[in-house]
Design a protein around this motif. Structure first.
Motif, PDB file in Angstrom:
ATOM      1  N   TYR A   1       8.477   2.649   2.360  1.00 43.71           N
ATOM      2  CA  TYR A   1       8.919   3.957   1.878  1.00 43.71           C
ATOM      3  C   TYR A   1       9.010   4.989   2.995  1.00 43.71           C
ATOM      4  O   TYR A   1       9.760   5.950   2.884  1.00 43.71           O
ATOM      5  CB  TYR A   1       8.021   4.447   0.748  1.00 43.71           C
ATOM      6  CG  TYR A   1       8.363   3.765  -0.549  1.00 43.71           C
ATOM      7  CD1 TYR A   1       9.485   4.138  -1.277  1.00 43.71           C
ATOM      8  CD2 TYR A   1       7.586   2.722  -1.034  1.00 43.71           C
ATOM      9  CE1 TYR A   1       9.822   3.508  -2.462  1.00 43.71           C
ATOM     10  CE2 TYR A   1       7.913   2.083  -2.223  1.00 43.71           C
ATOM     11  CZ  TYR A   1       9.038   2.475  -2.925  1.00 43.71           C
ATOM     12  OH  TYR A   1       9.381   1.847  -4.095  1.00 43.71           O
TER      13      TYR A   1
ATOM     14  N   ASP B   1      10.855   7.820   1.030  1.00 47.22           N
ATOM     15  CA  ASP B   1      10.128   8.653   0.079  1.00 47.22           C
ATOM     16  C   ASP B   1       8.757   8.938   0.682  1.00 47.22           C
ATOM     17  O   ASP B   1       7.852   8.102   0.610  1.00 47.22           O
ATOM     18  CB  ASP B   1      10.009   7.929  -1.264  1.00 47.22           C
ATOM     19  CG  ASP B   1       9.327   8.748  -2.343  1.00 47.22           C
ATOM     20  OD1 ASP B   1       8.489   9.623  -2.009  1.00 47.22           O
ATOM     21  OD2 ASP B   1       9.608   8.498  -3.525  1.00 47.22           O
TER      22      ASP B   1
ATOM     23  N   GLU C   1       6.339  11.032  -0.116  1.00 45.48           N
ATOM     24  CA  GLU C   1       5.208  11.125  -1.043  1.00 45.48           C
ATOM     25  C   GLU C   1       4.702   9.736  -1.433  1.00 45.48           C
ATOM     26  O   GLU C   1       3.499   9.479  -1.424  1.00 45.48           O
ATOM     27  CB  GLU C   1       5.621  11.909  -2.284  1.00 45.48           C
ATOM     28  CG  GLU C   1       4.470  12.166  -3.231  1.00 45.48           C
ATOM     29  CD  GLU C   1       4.866  13.040  -4.405  1.00 45.48           C
ATOM     30  OE1 GLU C   1       4.375  12.769  -5.503  1.00 45.48           O
ATOM     31  OE2 GLU C   1       5.664  13.978  -4.215  1.00 45.48           O
ATOM     32  N   THR C   2       5.623   8.842  -1.743  1.00 44.39           N
ATOM     33  CA  THR C   2       5.232   7.471  -2.103  1.00 44.39           C
ATOM     34  C   THR C   2       4.630   6.766  -0.897  1.00 44.39           C
ATOM     35  O   THR C   2       3.640   6.032  -1.026  1.00 44.39           O
ATOM     36  CB  THR C   2       6.445   6.693  -2.645  1.00 44.39           C
ATOM     37  OG1 THR C   2       6.953   7.384  -3.796  1.00 44.39           O
ATOM     38  CG2 THR C   2       6.076   5.281  -3.043  1.00 44.39           C
ATOM     39  N   SER C   3       5.193   6.999   0.272  1.00 52.78           N
ATOM     40  CA  SER C   3       4.651   6.402   1.497  1.00 52.78           C
ATOM     41  C   SER C   3       3.196   6.811   1.704  1.00 52.78           C
ATOM     42  O   SER C   3       2.333   5.974   1.972  1.00 52.78           O
ATOM     43  CB  SER C   3       5.501   6.821   2.702  1.00 52.78           C
ATOM     44  OG  SER C   3       4.934   6.337   3.897  1.00 52.78           O
TER      45      SER C   3
ATOM     46  N   SER D   1       1.104   7.885  -0.491  1.00 55.81           N
ATOM     47  CA  SER D   1       0.282   7.324  -1.564  1.00 55.81           C
ATOM     48  C   SER D   1      -0.150   5.898  -1.225  1.00 55.81           C
ATOM     49  O   SER D   1      -1.329   5.542  -1.367  1.00 55.81           O
ATOM     50  CB  SER D   1       1.054   7.352  -2.879  1.00 55.81           C
ATOM     51  OG  SER D   1       0.297   6.736  -3.900  1.00 55.81           O
ATOM     52  N   TYR D   2       0.788   5.102  -0.759  1.00 61.01           N
ATOM     53  CA  TYR D   2       0.440   3.728  -0.373  1.00 61.01           C
ATOM     54  C   TYR D   2      -0.455   3.706   0.869  1.00 61.01           C
ATOM     55  O   TYR D   2      -1.341   2.854   0.988  1.00 61.01           O
ATOM     56  CB  TYR D   2       1.692   2.877  -0.148  1.00 61.01           C
ATOM     57  CG  TYR D   2       2.310   2.396  -1.428  1.00 61.01           C
ATOM     58  CD1 TYR D   2       1.601   1.572  -2.310  1.00 61.01           C
ATOM     59  CD2 TYR D   2       3.608   2.744  -1.775  1.00 61.01           C
ATOM     60  CE1 TYR D   2       2.164   1.120  -3.486  1.00 61.01           C
ATOM     61  CE2 TYR D   2       4.180   2.300  -2.952  1.00 61.01           C
ATOM     62  CZ  TYR D   2       3.456   1.489  -3.803  1.00 61.01           C
ATOM     63  OH  TYR D   2       4.015   1.038  -4.971  1.00 61.01           O
TER      64      TYR D   2
END
Length: 113
Positions: free
Chosen positions: A84, A94, A96-98, A100-101
Motif C-alpha cells: 500500500y 494508500d 493510511e492503510t500502509s 495500519s499494516y
C-alpha cells in the motif's frame, strides 16, 4: 537442532529464486501453501507483489499476504504495508492503510525502517 521439515523446503524455494528457477520456487511454495505454511503463503504474495517470476499482480499479492497475515505471519503485515505504500498492479497507494499494516507488523515484532 533439527529444522522443521518445511524449513528445508522454504530454503530450497529461496535458492530456486536466487537461481532464477521460478517455476521450481512456485511449485515448492504452492505445495507448502496448500499445507497452510504461513511463510510459504507470504512468499507467494511477495512474488506477485514484486513480479518475480510472474507478472506483477497486486490482487494476487493482496490475496496471499492477507491469508498469511490471518495465519499470524508478521512479515506478511510488513509486505502489505509496502504494497500500500508504493502501490502495485491493481493496488492504489494508500498511506493510511500502509501505516495500519506497519503498526500491525510492529506489534508482531517486525520493524520497518
Amino acid at each position: 537442532m533439527t529444522d522443521h521439515p518445511c524449513q528445508a523446503d522454504l530454503r530450497e524455494a529461496g535458492y530456486a529464486i536466487i537461481r532464477k528457477n521460478y517455476a521450481s520456487a512456485m511449485d515448492i511454495l504452492q505445495s507448502l501453501a496448500r499445507d497452510g505454511i504461513p511463510a510459504a503463503i507470504t512468499g507467494l504474495g511477495a512474488l506477485y507483489q514484486t513480479g518475480t517470476g510472474v507478472e506483477p499482480d497486486g490482487s494476487m499479492a493482496l490475496h496471499y499476504l492477507s491469508k498469511a497475515l490471518e495465519a499470524g505471519d508478521g512479515v506478511a503485515a510488513a509486505n502489505l504495508a509496502m504494497l500500500y505504500r508504493f502501490g502495485s498492479a491493481g493496488i492504489e497507494k494508500d498511506e493510511e492503510t500502509s501505516w495500519s499494516y506497519a503498526r500491525t507488523a510492529r506489534k508482531m515484532d517486525i520493524f520497518l525502517c
